[in-house]
Scaffold this motif. Structure first.
Motif, PDB file in Angstrom:
ATOM      1  N   ASP A  46       0.812  -1.220   0.000  1.00  0.00           N
ATOM      2  CA  ASP A  46       0.000   0.000   0.000  1.00  0.00           C
ATOM      3  C   ASP A  46       0.839   1.261   0.000  1.00  0.00           C
ATOM      4  OD1 ASP A  46      -2.420  -1.251  -0.209  1.00  0.00           O
ATOM      5  OD2 ASP A  46      -3.133  -0.713   1.794  1.00  0.00           O
ATOM      6  N   LEU A  47       2.050   1.177   0.491  1.00  0.00           N
ATOM      7  CA  LEU A  47       2.965   2.311   0.447  1.00  0.00           C
ATOM      8  C   LEU A  47       4.018   2.009  -0.606  1.00  0.00           C
ATOM      9  CD1 LEU A  47       3.953   5.015   1.707  1.00  0.00           C
ATOM     10  CD2 LEU A  47       5.454   3.614   3.144  1.00  0.00           C
ATOM     11  N   LEU A  48       4.110   2.882  -1.579  1.00  0.00           N
ATOM     12  CA  LEU A  48       5.116   2.683  -2.623  1.00  0.00           C
ATOM     13  C   LEU A  48       6.469   3.143  -2.091  1.00  0.00           C
ATOM     14  CD1 LEU A  48       3.158   3.919  -5.760  1.00  0.00           C
ATOM     15  CD2 LEU A  48       3.509   1.570  -4.951  1.00  0.00           C
ATOM     16  N   LEU A  49       7.414   2.237  -2.103  1.00  0.00           N
ATOM     17  CA  LEU A  49       8.761   2.545  -1.634  1.00  0.00           C
ATOM     18  C   LEU A  49       9.597   3.081  -2.780  1.00  0.00           C
ATOM     19  CD1 LEU A  49       9.277  -0.670   0.484  1.00  0.00           C
ATOM     20  CD2 LEU A  49       8.840   1.634   1.353  1.00  0.00           C
ATOM     21  N   GLY A  50      10.535   3.941  -2.438  1.00  0.00           N
ATOM     22  CA  GLY A  50      11.438   4.475  -3.440  1.00  0.00           C
ATOM     23  C   GLY A  50      12.856   3.996  -3.198  1.00  0.00           C
ATOM     24  N   ASP A  51      13.738   4.358  -4.103  1.00  0.00           N
ATOM     25  CA  ASP A  51      15.130   3.921  -3.962  1.00  0.00           C
ATOM     26  C   ASP A  51      15.841   4.657  -2.820  1.00  0.00           C
ATOM     27  OD1 ASP A  51      15.281   6.382  -5.219  1.00  0.00           O
ATOM     28  OD2 ASP A  51      16.546   5.693  -6.864  1.00  0.00           O
ATOM     29  N   GLN A  52      15.175   5.614  -2.194  1.00  0.00           N
ATOM     30  CA  GLN A  52      15.732   6.324  -1.046  1.00  0.00           C
ATOM     31  C   GLN A  52      15.316   5.689   0.290  1.00  0.00           C
ATOM     32  OE1 GLN A  52      17.791   9.299  -1.410  1.00  0.00           O
ATOM     33  NE2 GLN A  52      17.856   8.351  -3.413  1.00  0.00           N
ATOM     34  N   ASP A  53      14.472   4.646   0.231  1.00  0.00           N
ATOM     35  CA  ASP A  53      14.026   3.968   1.448  1.00  0.00           C
ATOM     36  C   ASP A  53      14.990   2.843   1.801  1.00  0.00           C
ATOM     37  OD1 ASP A  53      11.541   5.337   2.177  1.00  0.00           O
ATOM     38  OD2 ASP A  53      10.835   4.613   0.242  1.00  0.00           O
ATOM     39  N   VAL A  54      15.330   2.757   3.094  1.00  0.00           N
ATOM     40  CA  VAL A  54      16.271   1.769   3.601  1.00  0.00           C
ATOM     41  C   VAL A  54      15.487   0.731   4.393  1.00  0.00           C
ATOM     42  CG1 VAL A  54      18.237   1.424   5.163  1.00  0.00           C
ATOM     43  CG2 VAL A  54      18.078   3.513   3.793  1.00  0.00           C
ATOM     44  N   ARG A  55      15.736  -0.535   4.124  1.00  0.00           N
ATOM     45  CA  ARG A  55      15.116  -1.598   4.908  1.00  0.00           C
ATOM     46  C   ARG A  55      15.986  -1.839   6.131  1.00  0.00           C
ATOM     47  NH1 ARG A  55      12.216  -6.993   2.987  1.00  0.00           N
ATOM     48  NH2 ARG A  55      12.207  -8.109   4.971  1.00  0.00           N
ATOM     49  N   LEU A  56      15.425  -1.590   7.321  1.00  0.00           N
ATOM     50  CA  LEU A  56      16.182  -1.744   8.558  1.00  0.00           C
ATOM     51  C   LEU A  56      16.162  -3.171   9.073  1.00  0.00           C
ATOM     52  CD1 LEU A  56      15.135   1.435  10.565  1.00  0.00           C
ATOM     53  CD2 LEU A  56      17.039   1.126   8.995  1.00  0.00           C
ATOM     54  N   GLY A  57      15.143  -3.916   8.696  1.00  0.00           N
ATOM     55  CA  GLY A  57      14.992  -5.279   9.180  1.00  0.00           C
ATOM     56  C   GLY A  57      13.533  -5.668   9.170  1.00  0.00           C
ATOM     57  N   GLU A  58      13.178  -6.581  10.075  1.00  0.00           N
ATOM     58  CA  GLU A  58      11.801  -7.051  10.184  1.00  0.00           C
ATOM     59  C   GLU A  58      11.383  -7.078  11.646  1.00  0.00           C
ATOM     60  OE1 GLU A  58      11.216 -10.876   8.408  1.00  0.00           O
ATOM     61  OE2 GLU A  58      11.481 -10.108   6.387  1.00  0.00           O
ATOM     62  N   ILE A  59      10.102  -6.835  11.868  1.00  0.00           N
ATOM     63  CA  ILE A  59       9.492  -7.063  13.177  1.00  0.00           C
ATOM     64  C   ILE A  59       8.241  -7.891  12.922  1.00  0.00           C
ATOM     65  CG2 ILE A  59      10.457  -5.084  14.392  1.00  0.00           C
ATOM     66  CD1 ILE A  59       7.847  -3.576  13.868  1.00  0.00           C
ATOM     67  N   GLY A  60       8.085  -8.956  13.668  1.00  0.00           N
ATOM     68  CA  GLY A  60       6.941  -9.835  13.450  1.00  0.00           C
ATOM     69  C   GLY A  60       6.869 -10.352  12.021  1.00  0.00           C
ATOM     70  N   GLU A  61       8.031 -10.615  11.442  1.00  0.00           N
ATOM     71  CA  GLU A  61       8.145 -11.087  10.060  1.00  0.00           C
ATOM     72  C   GLU A  61       7.562 -10.103   9.047  1.00  0.00           C
ATOM     73  OE1 GLU A  61       6.439 -15.000   9.972  1.00  0.00           O
ATOM     74  OE2 GLU A  61       7.932 -15.796  11.365  1.00  0.00           O
ATOM     75  N   SER A  62       7.582  -8.828   9.399  1.00  0.00           N
ATOM     76  CA  SER A  62       7.085  -7.766   8.523  1.00  0.00           C
ATOM     77  C   SER A  62       8.212  -6.757   8.307  1.00  0.00           C
ATOM     78  CB  SER A  62       5.877  -7.074   9.165  1.00  0.00           C
ATOM     79  OG  SER A  62       4.854  -8.011   9.419  1.00  0.00           O
ATOM     80  N   PRO A  63       8.469  -6.376   7.061  1.00  0.00           N
ATOM     81  CA  PRO A  63       9.586  -5.469   6.781  1.00  0.00           C
ATOM     82  C   PRO A  63       9.364  -4.079   7.374  1.00  0.00           C
ATOM     83  CG  PRO A  63       8.272  -5.818   4.810  1.00  0.00           C
ATOM     84  CD  PRO A  63       7.731  -6.739   5.844  1.00  0.00           C
ATOM     85  N   PHE A  64      10.472  -3.459   7.764  1.00  0.00           N
ATOM     86  CA  PHE A  64      10.462  -2.126   8.377  1.00  0.00           C
ATOM     87  C   PHE A  64      11.428  -1.232   7.604  1.00  0.00           C
ATOM     88  CE2 PHE A  64      11.147   1.252  11.302  1.00  0.00           C
ATOM     89  CZ  PHE A  64      10.052   1.282  12.141  1.00  0.00           C
ATOM     90  N   TYR A  65      10.920  -0.081   7.127  1.00  0.00           N
ATOM     91  CA  TYR A  65      11.693   0.825   6.287  1.00  0.00           C
ATOM     92  C   TYR A  65      11.761   2.228   6.894  1.00  0.00           C
ATOM     93  CZ  TYR A  65      10.761  -2.699   2.700  1.00  0.00           C
ATOM     94  OH  TYR A  65      10.671  -3.870   1.991  1.00  0.00           O
ATOM     95  N   MET A  66      12.735   2.981   6.397  1.00  0.00           N
ATOM     96  CA  MET A  66      12.905   4.383   6.782  1.00  0.00           C
ATOM     97  C   MET A  66      13.597   5.083   5.609  1.00  0.00           C
ATOM     98  SD  MET A  66      15.328   5.782   9.876  1.00  0.00           S
ATOM     99  CE  MET A  66      14.233   5.346  11.200  1.00  0.00           C
ATOM    100  N   HIS A  67      13.264   6.347   5.381  1.00  0.00           N
ATOM    101  CA  HIS A  67      13.937   7.106   4.332  1.00  0.00           C
ATOM    102  C   HIS A  67      15.409   7.278   4.704  1.00  0.00           C
ATOM    103  CE1 HIS A  67      15.100  10.471   1.759  1.00  0.00           C
ATOM    104  NE2 HIS A  67      14.112  10.068   0.972  1.00  0.00           N
ATOM    105  N   LYS A  68      16.287   7.227   3.717  1.00  0.00           N
ATOM    106  CA  LYS A  68      17.729   7.249   4.003  1.00  0.00           C
ATOM    107  C   LYS A  68      18.185   8.536   4.673  1.00  0.00           C
ATOM    108  CE  LYS A  68      20.296   8.909   0.024  1.00  0.00           C
ATOM    109  NZ  LYS A  68      21.279   8.596  -0.987  1.00  0.00           N
ATOM    110  N   ASN A  69      17.550   9.674   4.382  1.00  0.00           N
ATOM    111  CA  ASN A  69      17.938  10.916   5.065  1.00  0.00           C
ATOM    112  C   ASN A  69      17.641  10.827   6.559  1.00  0.00           C
ATOM    113  OD1 ASN A  69      18.819  12.064   2.690  1.00  0.00           O
ATOM    114  ND2 ASN A  69      16.918  13.178   2.327  1.00  0.00           N
ATOM    115  N   GLN A  70      16.511  10.239   6.898  1.00  0.00           N
ATOM    116  CA  GLN A  70      16.170  10.068   8.305  1.00  0.00           C
ATOM    117  C   GLN A  70      17.089   9.014   8.938  1.00  0.00           C
ATOM    118  OE1 GLN A  70      12.105   8.959   8.995  1.00  0.00           O
ATOM    119  NE2 GLN A  70      12.233   9.451  11.160  1.00  0.00           N
TER     120      GLN A  70
END
Length: 119
Positions: A46-70
């Motif tokens: 539902d959220l379109l990720l961009g090439d600036q989003d970093v995958r930090l890992g998973e919680i509850g087998e669900s991916p967790f992302y954050m923008h690279k500037n943040q």
């Protein structure tokens, strides 16, 4: 293994409930604006990720992302996703449950940072 993002037992319970109701989910750490700096939960895709989003890992087998500037501000900390009573962001799936995800953090030790830099 040192993880960049982890979840409390309460958060993991809510994640399981949300997955049962909505199917696969994903998280993105909001950087401000409408919903403050809350971890936002969406149905996967539902959220379109961009090439600036970093995958930090998973919680509850669900991916967790954050923008690279943040991420540049948070890279020295471990995110700890928790749950509290109350209504959070109107776009996040947990809102109708009367709960909201909350990000807590702690600074990585020097040893943990060194290990992360090798991974």
């Amino acid at each position: 293994m040192t993880e960049r993002v982890i979840a409390t037992d309460a958060a993991l319970e809510l994640i399981e409930l949300l997955k049962q109701r909505h199917g696969p989910i994903m998280f993105h750490q909001s950087g401000g604006c409408c919903d403050g700096s809350a971890p936002m939960c969406y149905e996967q895709g539902d959220l379109l990720l961009g090439d600036q989003d970093v995958r930090l890992g998973e919680i509850g087998e669900s991916p967790f992302y954050m923008h690279k500037n943040q991420f540049n501000y948070w890279k020295h900390t471990q995110l700890i996703i928790d749950v509290v009573d109350g209504r959070g962001g109107m776009f996040s799936l947990e809102g109708v449950e009367g709960k909201r995800f909350l990000t807590r953090s702690r600074a990585f030790t020097k040893e943990e940072l060194e290990k992360l830099s090798r991974e």
